[in-house]
Write an enzyme that holds these catalytic residues in place. Structure first.
Site, PDB file in Angstrom:
ATOM      1  N   SER A  83       0.862  -1.177   0.000  1.00 30.99           N
ATOM      2  CA  SER A  83       0.000   0.000   0.000  1.00 30.99           C
ATOM      3  C   SER A  83       0.897   1.224   0.000  1.00 30.99           C
ATOM      4  O   SER A  83       2.036   1.178   0.470  1.00 30.99           O
ATOM      5  CB  SER A  83      -0.932   0.029   1.205  1.00 30.99           C
ATOM      6  OG  SER A  83      -1.952   1.005   0.990  1.00 30.99           O
TER       7      SER A  83
HETATM    8  C1  LIG Z   1      -1.322   2.736  -4.477  1.00 32.52           C
HETATM    9  S1  LIG Z   1      -2.331   2.227  -3.174  1.00 32.52           S
HETATM   10  C2  LIG Z   1      -3.747   3.264  -3.366  1.00 32.52           C
HETATM   11  C3  LIG Z   1      -3.505   4.688  -3.076  1.00 32.52           C
HETATM   12  C4  LIG Z   1      -4.719   5.428  -2.554  1.00 32.52           C
HETATM   13  N1  LIG Z   1      -5.647   5.777  -3.596  1.00 32.52           N
HETATM   14  C5  LIG Z   1      -4.323   6.634  -1.721  1.00 32.52           C
HETATM   15  O1  LIG Z   1      -4.736   7.737  -2.030  1.00 32.52           O
HETATM   16  O2  LIG Z   1      -3.602   6.432  -0.746  1.00 32.52           O
HETATM   17  C6  LIG Z   1      -2.938   0.675  -3.752  1.00 32.52           C
HETATM   18  C7  LIG Z   1      -3.975   0.065  -2.835  1.00 32.52           C
HETATM   19  O3  LIG Z   1      -4.694  -0.903  -3.590  1.00 32.52           O
HETATM   20  C8  LIG Z   1      -5.199  -1.823  -2.676  1.00 32.52           C
HETATM   21  N2  LIG Z   1      -5.712  -2.993  -3.406  1.00 32.52           N
HETATM   22  C9  LIG Z   1      -4.991  -3.997  -3.971  1.00 32.52           C
HETATM   23  N3  LIG Z   1      -5.832  -4.921  -4.481  1.00 32.52           N
HETATM   24  C10 LIG Z   1      -7.090  -4.488  -4.267  1.00 32.52           C
HETATM   25  C11 LIG Z   1      -8.381  -5.020  -4.547  1.00 32.52           C
HETATM   26  N4  LIG Z   1      -8.526  -6.241  -5.109  1.00 32.52           N
HETATM   27  N5  LIG Z   1      -9.462  -4.297  -4.199  1.00 32.52           N
HETATM   28  C12 LIG Z   1      -9.336  -3.091  -3.564  1.00 32.52           C
HETATM   29  N6  LIG Z   1      -8.132  -2.560  -3.240  1.00 32.52           N
HETATM   30  C13 LIG Z   1      -7.025  -3.236  -3.590  1.00 32.52           C
HETATM   31  C14 LIG Z   1      -3.975  -2.094  -1.817  1.00 32.52           C
HETATM   32  O4  LIG Z   1      -4.307  -2.743  -0.622  1.00 32.52           O
HETATM   33  C15 LIG Z   1      -3.430  -0.682  -1.639  1.00 32.52           C
HETATM   34  O5  LIG Z   1      -3.909  -0.117  -0.454  1.00 32.52           O
END
Ligand SMILES: C[S@@+](CC[C@H](N)C(=O)[O-])C[C@H]1O[C@@H](n2cnc3c(N)ncnc32)[C@H](O)[C@@H]1O
Length: 368
Positions: free
Chosen positions: A86
């Site tokens: 994340s």
């Molecule tokens: C780059 S971060 C997102 C950044 C966020 N928009 C912010 O402003 O902090 C990527 C996120 O995608 C989530 N993620 C990964 N697979 C996912 C899924 N199948 N459904 C929802 N979230 C997911 C991860 O847990 C992680 O927290």
């Protein structure tokens, strides 16, 4: 937070907005106002910053915490087995995607991948919290983001679940934005976004902007911006294919492809991310700095390693064959940038194309 911290943070936001405007990443005055209004630091009280010496853990107790928060960098906020699972996306890329989303007052937005909650805060400030739904696969992160959002005065619906399913309970949406990486756009989203609505989603090493048509198809091109997102995952996993070690090669042959042309050409690496999706990639350099080996591996056990003019491959997908085919396509079409590629999604599946939907790009997708 002290008043001094808040004042300093506000100054740093203005300075960062100036920089993002100068670099062309921030062009919309409405989003500039939102960006200046919403603080990033409540969402990233601790993170890992990438430094010359590797990853450094930074907390709000560190003297350079606030300065690092207000840079145009992604901040890793969770590591699982050493892999970032994340993060808070780099602000310039977030704004590029938010501007491509082309929202107007009254729009309802579904965000996939809540992460820290900062992007949901920006959307809530722009449209009103009640217009925003955000989905996070990790229930702990979802809870944390929800409470940080509330403390900052934003109350979007934060749902802990798999974003590949969207959030049908609140559909239809005018816009969908995803901030984790996909190789295939989930068909469920097509049913949840209104006709003429937009889907902005990272695919491979790019971000595509799709328009949903009346017949439920969605089609559009990649944005020119570079984008490297952590892969979509199931709860409790990293989403990153584990390196298989050195499997027994089932085939070996010579390759004429220059390794530097594969490893060091960013535009080609984007094409490769489309042609060989769900694939890990690494390369090695010799003492003279030249690329000496390139290795690829997939979730399905596919593996290829090229060095000294030869390649060894194993598993169900001949990955190096895919690299060579992608490079041939890349050179033949004049080393195309991201914006020449597009995606068409229907309920039946997805195709990736170059210049026109009638020129599909062959993909060596994982079978398992
Ligand atoms: C780059 S971060 C997102 C950044 C966020 N928009 C912010 O402003 O902090 C990527 C996120 O995608 C989530 N993620 C990964 N697979 C996912 C899924 N199948 N459904 C929802 N979230 C997911 C991860 O847990 C992680 O927290």
């Amino acid at each position: 937070m002290t008043t001094h911290t808040e004042e300093r943070a506000a100054e740093l936001r203005v300075a960062l907005a100036d920089g993002l405007e100068a670099s062309g990443q921030l062009t919309d005055p409405t989003w500039r106002k939102v960006f200046e209004t919403v603080p990033r630091h409540p969402y990233v009280p601790e993170f890992w910053a990438l430094t010359g010496e590797g990853q450094r853990r930074v907390t709000s107790a560190d003297p350079d915490w606030l300065d690092l928060v207000y840079t145009d960098d992604a901040l890793a906020t969770q590591l699982t087995d050493g892999v970032a699972t994340s993060s808070s996306t780099a602000p310039g890329l977030m704004l590029t995607m938010l501007q491509a989303l082309d929202v107007v007052d009254g729009h309802r937005v579904l965000e996939i991948a809540t992460g820290t909650g900062y992007n949901a805060a920006l959307l809530s400030e722009r449209l009103g919290s009640h217009q925003v739904v955000t989905v996070e696969v990790d229930p702990v992160l979802a809870r944390l983001a929800g409470s940080r959002l509330r403390r900052s005065g934003y109350t979007p619906l934060v749902h802990a679940g798999d974003g590949r399913e969207g959030h049908p309970g609140q559909a239809p949406y005018d816009r969908l934005i995803a901030t984790c990486g996909f190789s295939t756009i989930p068909a469920a989203w097509l049913e949840q976004v209104k006709p003429a609505g937009l889907i902005v989603c990272p695919v491979g090493w790019g971000t595509v902007c799709l328009v949903v048509a009346d017949d439920g198809r969605a089609e559009g091109r990649f944005l020119p911006a570079r984008s490297y997102f952590m892969a979509v995952r199931d709860a409790g996993t990293t989403g990153t294919p584990a390196h298989p070690g050195r499997p027994d090669a089932t085939s070996g042959r010579l390759t004429g492809l220059e390794l530097a042309a594969v490893a060091e050409d960013e535009a080609f690496r984007f094409v490769l991310s489309l042609v060989a999706p769900d694939t890990g990639f690494a390369f090695e350099r010799g003492d003279d700095g030249l690329v000496t080996a390139v290795e690829l591996w997939g979730t399905d056990g596919a593996w290829a390693r090229a060095e000294d003019g030869a390649v060894r491959q194993a598993g169900p997908r001949p990955l190096w064959d895919a690299v060579e085919a992608a490079h041939e396509l890349y050179v033949e079409h004049g080393r195309p940038g991201r914006e020449r590629f597009g995606v068409t999604v229907t309920a039946e599946g997805q195709s990736i194309w170059l210049d026109t939907s009638s020129r599909p790009v062959p993909r060596a997708a994982a079978t398992a």
